[in-house]
Motif scaffolding. Structure first.
Motif, PDB file in Angstrom:
ATOM      1  N   PHE A   1     -55.227  17.200  49.556  1.00 21.35           N
ATOM      2  CA  PHE A   1     -55.376  17.928  48.296  1.00 21.35           C
ATOM      3  C   PHE A   1     -56.219  17.143  47.298  1.00 21.35           C
ATOM      4  CE2 PHE A   1     -51.641  20.313  49.764  1.00 21.35           C
ATOM      5  CZ  PHE A   1     -52.072  21.606  49.467  1.00 21.35           C
ATOM      6  N   VAL A   2     -56.020  15.832  47.243  1.00 21.05           N
ATOM      7  CA  VAL A   2     -56.719  14.990  46.275  1.00 21.05           C
ATOM      8  C   VAL A   2     -58.173  14.760  46.682  1.00 21.05           C
ATOM      9  CG1 VAL A   2     -56.736  12.679  45.217  1.00 21.05           C
ATOM     10  CG2 VAL A   2     -54.576  13.863  45.588  1.00 21.05           C
ATOM     11  N   LEU A   3     -58.415  14.577  47.983  1.00 19.93           N
ATOM     12  CA  LEU A   3     -59.769  14.336  48.509  1.00 19.93           C
ATOM     13  C   LEU A   3     -60.089  15.372  49.586  1.00 19.93           C
ATOM     14  CD1 LEU A   3     -59.401  10.465  48.938  1.00 19.93           C
ATOM     15  CD2 LEU A   3     -60.622  11.647  47.100  1.00 19.93           C
TER      16      LEU A   3
ATOM     17  N   THR B   1     -51.020  14.672  50.880  1.00 18.74           N
ATOM     18  CA  THR B   1     -51.473  14.410  49.511  1.00 18.74           C
ATOM     19  C   THR B   1     -52.979  14.182  49.469  1.00 18.74           C
ATOM     20  OG1 THR B   1     -49.325  13.448  48.944  1.00 18.74           O
ATOM     21  CG2 THR B   1     -51.188  12.894  47.507  1.00 18.74           C
ATOM     22  N   LEU B   2     -53.478  13.345  50.384  1.00 20.81           N
ATOM     23  CA  LEU B   2     -54.923  13.067  50.401  1.00 20.81           C
ATOM     24  C   LEU B   2     -55.741  14.325  50.666  1.00 20.81           C
ATOM     25  CD1 LEU B   2     -55.114   9.658  52.304  1.00 20.81           C
ATOM     26  CD2 LEU B   2     -55.567  10.090  49.870  1.00 20.81           C
TER      27      LEU B   2
END
Length: 137
Positions: free
Chosen positions: A95-97, A92-93
């Protein structure tokens, strides 16, 4: 645990699961070793996470092999749940960061660099553990 009981546990899906975990352990260990030796200063977080994933795969492999004992069974649960949380959080991180993971880890993008095996594998591992609890005399 008797050898015959261990042999029965390590047939079919159990054996395939251990082989895939062992392959992931080797791949993640090799990748993290090269990354850390050659270019650790470029992405210390990503390369440390690759080394952590390698350690998790090694522990999970050993724990699955010896999961006939209650202690190793518990260790397998902890390692595989940690793996699942790791791949979901890091995936997830990434993609987000994306700047944080400009250099990929084993678990970046949910294991896309490893054909998403890191995303699927813990679900199979947890299923196998649930359906094959230890049997000790």
């Amino acid at each position: 645990m008797s050898e015959s009981l261990r042999t029965r546990r390590m047939t079919g899906v159990g054996r395939v699961l251990v082989i895939v975990y062992a392959i992931m352990a080797l791949a993640a260990t090799g990748r993290s070793f090269v990354q850390i030796v050659e270019k650790f200063d470029e992405a210390p977080l990503a390369y440390t996470l690759s080394a952590l994933s390698a350690l998790v795969y090694i522990v999970a492999t050993l724990a699955l092999v010896f999961a006939g004992s209650r202690t190793w069974y518990r260790i397998a649960w902890v390692a595989i749940v940690f793996e699942l949380v790791g791949v979901l959080v890091i995936g997830t991180l990434s993609f987000v960061l994306p700047d944080l993971f400009a250099h990929p880890t084993v678990w970046s993008w949910f294991g896309m660099g490893y054909l998403f095996i890191p995303l699927v594998l813990p679900f199979f591992g947890l299923w196998w553990l649930r359906t094959h609890p230890p049997v000790e005399p």
